[in-house]
Write a protein that holds these residues in place. Structure first.
Motif, mmCIF file in Angstrom:
data_model
loop_
_atom_site.group_PDB
_atom_site.id
_atom_site.type_symbol
_atom_site.label_atom_id
_atom_site.label_comp_id
_atom_site.label_asym_id
_atom_site.label_seq_id
_atom_site.Cartn_x
_atom_site.Cartn_y
_atom_site.Cartn_z
ATOM 1 N N GLU A 133 23.536 -6.503 19.214
ATOM 2 C CA GLU A 133 23.389 -5.987 17.937
ATOM 3 C C GLU A 133 23.726 -4.309 17.906
ATOM 4 N N ARG A 134 24.189 -3.809 19.035
ATOM 5 C CA ARG A 134 24.499 -2.422 18.698
ATOM 6 C C ARG A 134 25.717 -2.103 19.341
ATOM 7 N N PHE A 135 26.655 -1.372 18.676
ATOM 8 C CA PHE A 135 27.880 -1.006 18.940
ATOM 9 C C PHE A 135 28.148 0.512 18.604
ATOM 10 N N SER A 136 28.318 1.162 19.775
ATOM 11 C CA SER A 136 28.365 2.899 19.507
ATOM 12 C C SER A 136 29.832 3.367 19.666
ATOM 13 N N LEU A 137 30.115 4.435 19.002
ATOM 14 C CA LEU A 137 31.533 4.965 18.911
ATOM 15 C C LEU A 137 31.142 6.091 19.574
ATOM 16 N N ILE A 138 31.975 6.661 20.549
ATOM 17 C CA ILE A 138 31.638 7.962 21.251
ATOM 18 C C ILE A 138 32.797 8.847 21.027
ATOM 19 N N LEU A 139 32.782 10.009 20.806
ATOM 20 C CA LEU A 139 33.872 10.899 20.924
ATOM 21 C C LEU A 139 33.364 11.971 22.062
ATOM 22 N N GLU A 140 34.204 11.711 23.039
ATOM 23 C CA GLU A 140 33.912 12.585 24.384
ATOM 24 C C GLU A 140 33.945 13.889 23.991
ATOM 25 N N SER A 141 34.742 14.739 23.226
ATOM 26 C CA SER A 141 34.940 15.995 22.823
ATOM 27 C C SER A 141 35.596 16.098 21.561
ATOM 28 N N ALA A 142 34.624 16.465 20.539
ATOM 29 C CA ALA A 142 35.157 16.184 19.127
ATOM 30 C C ALA A 142 36.328 17.217 18.960
#
Lengths: 111, 110
Positions: A72-81
């Motif tokens: 149910e969960r999908f995360s988007l990660i910006l390692e170094s914005a």
């Protein structure tokens, strides 16, 4: 009657910060997607996932990663914005019926 | 990736008039879907038409599909100010990827 929920509507982060955008769906869908939307460029696919722990690059994956530990969960990660990641981010899910359901969007500003 | 291209990019009409927007694509499809996006929000599904269908209606919406010309049109009849939004088509060819074009921005003037 909310089906796809994104954790924040608005977010302001500093350059270099690690940023997590969370998306949760309650429809037991296999497929989940992350897009960014910029004026004049439409929706561009960043990453998608067709199963738990599975991920596929979309059209613009650079600078992003994703995580799908639960269905149910999908995360988007910006390692170094970075400032060029300032955008509207949209999460969507889709099951077998082919119709995609979208979250309300997260407007991220990187300063 | 397979995606549709909407045309025109922008459309401005008076309330009560009909609005027509088009979607073209390049390869074979299983079905085609239209979505609406109100400013600053997520997309909302409007209608799905399958490759073996030629026309479909839903309220004031009429969608046509011409697979020989690889194109679809969305007609909104008797438009209202609340129809002001961007409209996107999505091409489904059996791919898991879901991609969209730039959309048609519709403005309905009261």
């Amino acid at each position: 009657d909310v089906k796809v929920t994104q954790s924040s509507r608005y977010l302001v982060k500093r350059t270099g910060e690690k940023v997590f955008l969370e998306c949760v769906q309650d429809m037991d869908h296999e497929n989940m997607f992350w897009y960014r939307q910029d004026p004049g460029l439409g929706l561009r696919l960043i990453y998608f996932s067709y199963d738990v722990k599975m991920k596929e690059k979309g059209d613009i994956p650079e600078g992003y990663s994703v995580s799908r530990e639960k269905k149910e969960r999908f995360s988007l990660i910006l390692e170094s914005a970075s400032t060029n990641q300032t955008s509207m981010y949209l999460c969507a899910s889709r099951g077998l019926r082919a119709e995609a359901f979208f979250g309300q969007g997260t407007r991220l500003t990187v300063v | 990736s397979q995606q549709g291209e909407e045309d025109p990019q922008a459309l401005s009409i008076q309330e009560g008039e009909n609005a027509t927007m088009n979607c073209s694509y390049k390869t074979s499809i299983n079905n085609l879907q239209w979505y609406r996006q109100n400013s600053g929000r997520g997309l909302v599904h409007l209608i799905l038409i399958r490759s073996n269908e030629r026309e479909k209606h839903s309220g004031r919406l009429r969608v046509t599909l011409d697979t020989s010309k690889k194109s679809s049109s969305l007609l909104i009849t008797a438009s209202r100010a609340a129809d002001t939004a961007s409209y996107f088509c999505e091409i489904s060819g059996g791919y898991q990827k879901v991609t969209f074009g730039i959309g048609t921005k519709l403005q309905v003037i009261p």
